[in-house]
Motif scaffolding. Structure first.
Motif, short mmCIF file in Angstrom:
data_model
loop_
_atom_site.label_atom_id
_atom_site.label_comp_id
_atom_site.label_asym_id
_atom_site.label_seq_id
_atom_site.Cartn_x
_atom_site.Cartn_y
_atom_site.Cartn_z
N HIS B 182 0.55 -1.15 -0.21
CA HIS B 182 0.23 -0.15 0.12
C HIS B 182 1.09 1.18 -0.34
CE1 HIS B 182 0.12 1.21 4.26
NE2 HIS B 182 0.33 -0.01 4.45
N LEU B 185 1.78 1.87 -3.38
CA LEU B 185 0.76 2.21 -4.22
C LEU B 185 0.38 3.36 -4.14
CD1 LEU B 185 -1.13 0.76 -6.23
CD2 LEU B 185 -2.57 -0.48 -5.06
N ARG B 186 0.17 4.07 -3.18
CA ARG B 186 -0.17 5.48 -2.13
C ARG B 186 0.53 6.37 -3.52
NH1 ARG B 186 -1.89 6.43 2.83
NH2 ARG B 186 -1.49 4.66 3.70
N LEU B 189 0.06 6.35 -6.30
CA LEU B 189 -2.18 7.02 -7.38
C LEU B 189 -1.99 8.76 -6.65
CD1 LEU B 189 -4.03 4.22 -5.15
CD2 LEU B 189 -4.01 4.45 -7.63
N GLN B 207 -9.50 4.63 -3.23
CA GLN B 207 -8.51 5.04 -3.53
C GLN B 207 -8.62 4.91 -6.06
OE1 GLN B 207 -8.38 8.51 -3.69
NE2 GLN B 207 -8.11 9.49 -1.73
N PHE B 208 -7.58 3.41 -5.69
CA PHE B 208 -7.66 2.59 -6.37
C PHE B 208 -8.34 2.67 -6.67
CE2 PHE B 208 -6.99 -1.20 -8.64
CZ PHE B 208 -6.15 -1.59 -9.13
N GLN B 212 -9.27 4.59 -10.74
CA GLN B 212 -9.37 3.79 -12.11
C GLN B 212 -11.26 3.58 -13.05
OE1 GLN B 212 -8.12 0.22 -13.20
NE2 GLN B 212 -5.94 1.22 -12.08
N ALA B 226 -7.16 -4.88 -10.43
CA ALA B 226 -7.10 -5.15 -8.38
C ALA B 226 -6.16 -6.21 -8.55
CB ALA B 226 -8.09 -4.68 -7.46
N GLU B 229 -2.82 -5.68 -9.10
CA GLU B 229 -1.90 -4.22 -8.51
C GLU B 229 -1.62 -4.54 -7.26
OE1 GLU B 229 -0.54 -1.45 -10.15
OE2 GLU B 229 -0.97 -2.47 -12.16
N LEU B 230 -2.49 -5.09 -6.72
CA LEU B 230 -3.30 -4.88 -4.79
C LEU B 230 -2.29 -6.30 -4.85
CD1 LEU B 230 -7.16 -3.69 -4.14
CD2 LEU B 230 -4.34 -2.55 -4.55
#
Lengths: 229, 315
Positions: B182, B185-186, B189, B207-208, B212, B226, B229-230
């Motif tokens: 995270h 990714l934060r 984003l 937020q992801f 999107q 997701a 990406e997650l």
């Protein structure tokens, strides 16, 4: 035959049910009927007597965990950890079982008439598991002893990091986990599988199953590779 | 641990009973998450050009008329507002982004809990029973509800750190699990324009999905993205203005069970949360597969199950 005791979980607590099951004197056969199970956890856990328990409804986590001697039947689905660490006796589920069914089981028989999801028989240590349907990914992960019989399909990474245990699959296999390999299905294996299938009330020909087990490359120390350590 | 529950009505005749049907589901998950509780209800849509906000302030007796007066003056629009426990439901004819921007600058202590045309989120520290009661959940009517009972792991037990998380435009997310990527990714984003309000990993997921979908992805496509990406453990339930979705990570350690009848679709961390819904005895009941997208959209929608477990070899 002794009278059947009925526990209605809309009026009785899980603790009352389990205490009554624990209070059964050894050697006295008894029958228990449990109704209105609404997904409650830890039903019929820790029984150490040859009692017969019929549970009506879906059960929550860890149903019939640590079972010894008892025959427990669930007329519904079972959530995570069905018959965890079963020692002996038989646990049968008429519906599906969620993750980690029969995890670490040391003995006895677990029959799932529907499907079992991920990690069925994880770290099994001697239990026999018969699944009429299919099992999810990572089933028999780190299995050490016992038999897992899958009449349907097996999900990804079957028998990953397996020590010893016999795995039988009748349907499609997604793939095998690390150090798990296909083994020859001998007449001896067919005969013993046939006995287990009959015990689990499955009317299938053992000849339709493939056998898998440990390649024994992962957990044996190899003296020839000592330099590598 | 955490407990998550969702109820999406396919039969609109049940809308008057939504809160009544949903509240016992949330309360049944008390043991899984006693730290804080929250829920997102989709109801009473406002017309295009109007935004519906739920605001929160730490002071329980905060004067919301002051906020309404400031907004009226700034946007030259009538502000309809109502205190609901520690939150305030507020409607005005203005653009969501502009209102958010203004609140952020002029009233930084006021938190925007949700914003959109359908969504209202109410969340607070405390046991599910107390929180549901304080906000009057039982009497609420609407089309779908998504709830969460939190056992905190990744960040502090605060109102802002409670679920559901929403970053705008009617989307919300509840999460059981923890994300391992995270932080990275934060940052990614943030470069794409996301503004974060907490240190919580689940907000990153919200937020992801929001980014999107703002970039044009469908709910289904956002969920598929997701999966790549997650990284981490998750069972998500996601709500949109007319949609409801469930996604579990490929390992699927976090529990989920789903049930569907002609009248409703329900998801919960455990079966006991849906055990008392009307018609459950004859419902289709299943455990969502790992890395598989489940989406329902629109009233009376038939659910679509998409994708397949990535652990299985691509065929």
């Amino acid at each position: 035959m002794t009278a059947e005791r009925v526990f209605d979980l809309s009026t009785h607590t899980v603790r009352e049910l389990n205490q009554a099951l624990h209070d059964v004197a050894g050697g006295t056969p008894s029958r228990f009927k449990v109704v209105n199970a609404m997904g409650d956890h830890a039903l019929a856990v820790g029984i150490d007597a040859a009692v017969q328990v019929e549970i009506h409804g879906h059960v929550g986590y860890y149903c019939a965990g640590m079972n010894k001697h008892a025959v427990v039947t669930v007329h519904g689905n079972a959530a995570t950890g069905l018959a965890e660490n079963i020692m002996s006796g038989c646990v049968r589920v008429k519906g599906n079982a969620s993750q980690s069914a029969a995890a670490t089981g040391r003995g006895g028989l677990v029959v799932i008439e529907g499907d079992a999801s991920a990690r069925c028989g994880i770290s099994m240590k001697g239990v026999d598991i018969v699944v009429h349907g299919s099992v999810g990914h990572m089933s028999a992960f780190m299995a050490q002893k016992g038999r897992l019989v899958v009449c349907g399909d097996a999900g990804a990474a079957l028998g990953d990091s397996i020590y010893e245990a016999e795995l039988y699959v009748r349907g499609k296999l997604a793939d095998l986990g690390a150090d798990c390999e296909e083994k020859e299905m001998t007449a001896e294996h067919r005969a013993s599988l046939g006995i287990l299938l009959r015990e689990a009330a499955v009317d299938l020909d053992p000849g339709e199953f493939r056998r898998f087990g440990s390649a024994r490359r992962l957990y044996h120390f190899n003296i020839d590779h000592a330099d590598a350590y | 641990m955490c407990g998550i529950v969702g109820l999406f009505l396919k039969n609109r005749a049940l809308e008057s009973k939504l809160g009544e049907l949903f509240e016992p589901m949330l309360l049944e998950m008390t043991q899984r998450g006693p730290d804080s509780t929250g829920f997102a209800i989709y109801r009473d849509p406002v017309p295009a050009g109007t935004v519906k906000l739920v605001l929160q302030h730490a002071a329980p007796d905060f004067d919301w008329s002051h906020v309404a007066a400031l907004l009226t003056e700034r946007f030259k629009a009538d502000v309809d507002y109502r205190r609901i426990h520690t939150h305030c439901l507020l409607k005005l004819a203005a653009a969501e982004g502009a209102v958010r921007q203004y609140l952020h600058e002029a009233l930084p202590a006021v938190a925007v809990v949700s914003a959109g045309q359908h969504i209202e989120i109410y969340k607070e520290v405390g046991l599910p029973g107390e929180v549901a009661n304080s906000f009057g959940l039982k009497a609420m009517r609407g089309s779908h509800l998504i709830g969460h009972t939190r056992m905190a792991t990744e960040s502090a037990v605060t109102t802002a750190g409670s679920h559901p998380f929403s970053t705008g435009s009617d989307l919300c997310l509840v999460h059981n699990g923890s994300l391992s990527n995270h932080n990275r990714l934060r940052r990614k984003l943030e470069k794409a324009g996301a503004v974060f309000h907490t240190e919580n990993d689940s907000e990153v997921a919200a937020q992801f999905f929001d980014i999107q979908m703002r970039q044009g992805a469908s709910l289904e496509q956002a969920l598929r993205n997701a999966l790549t990406e997650l990284d981490g453990f998750y069972t998500f339930t996601i709500g949109t203005s007319d949609g409801f979705a469930v996604l579990r990570d490929p390992i699927a350690c976090k529990p989920a069970v789903m049930a569907e009848t002609d009248d409703w679709v329900a998801m919960a961390s455990e079966y006991r949360a849906i055990a008392r819904l009307p018609g459950v005895a004859s419902a289709r009941l299943w455990e969502p597969e790992p890395a598989t997208v489940y989406v329902w959209e629109g009233s009376g929608a038939a659910g679509r199950q998409l994708g397949s477990g990535p652990l299985a070899k691509a065929s």
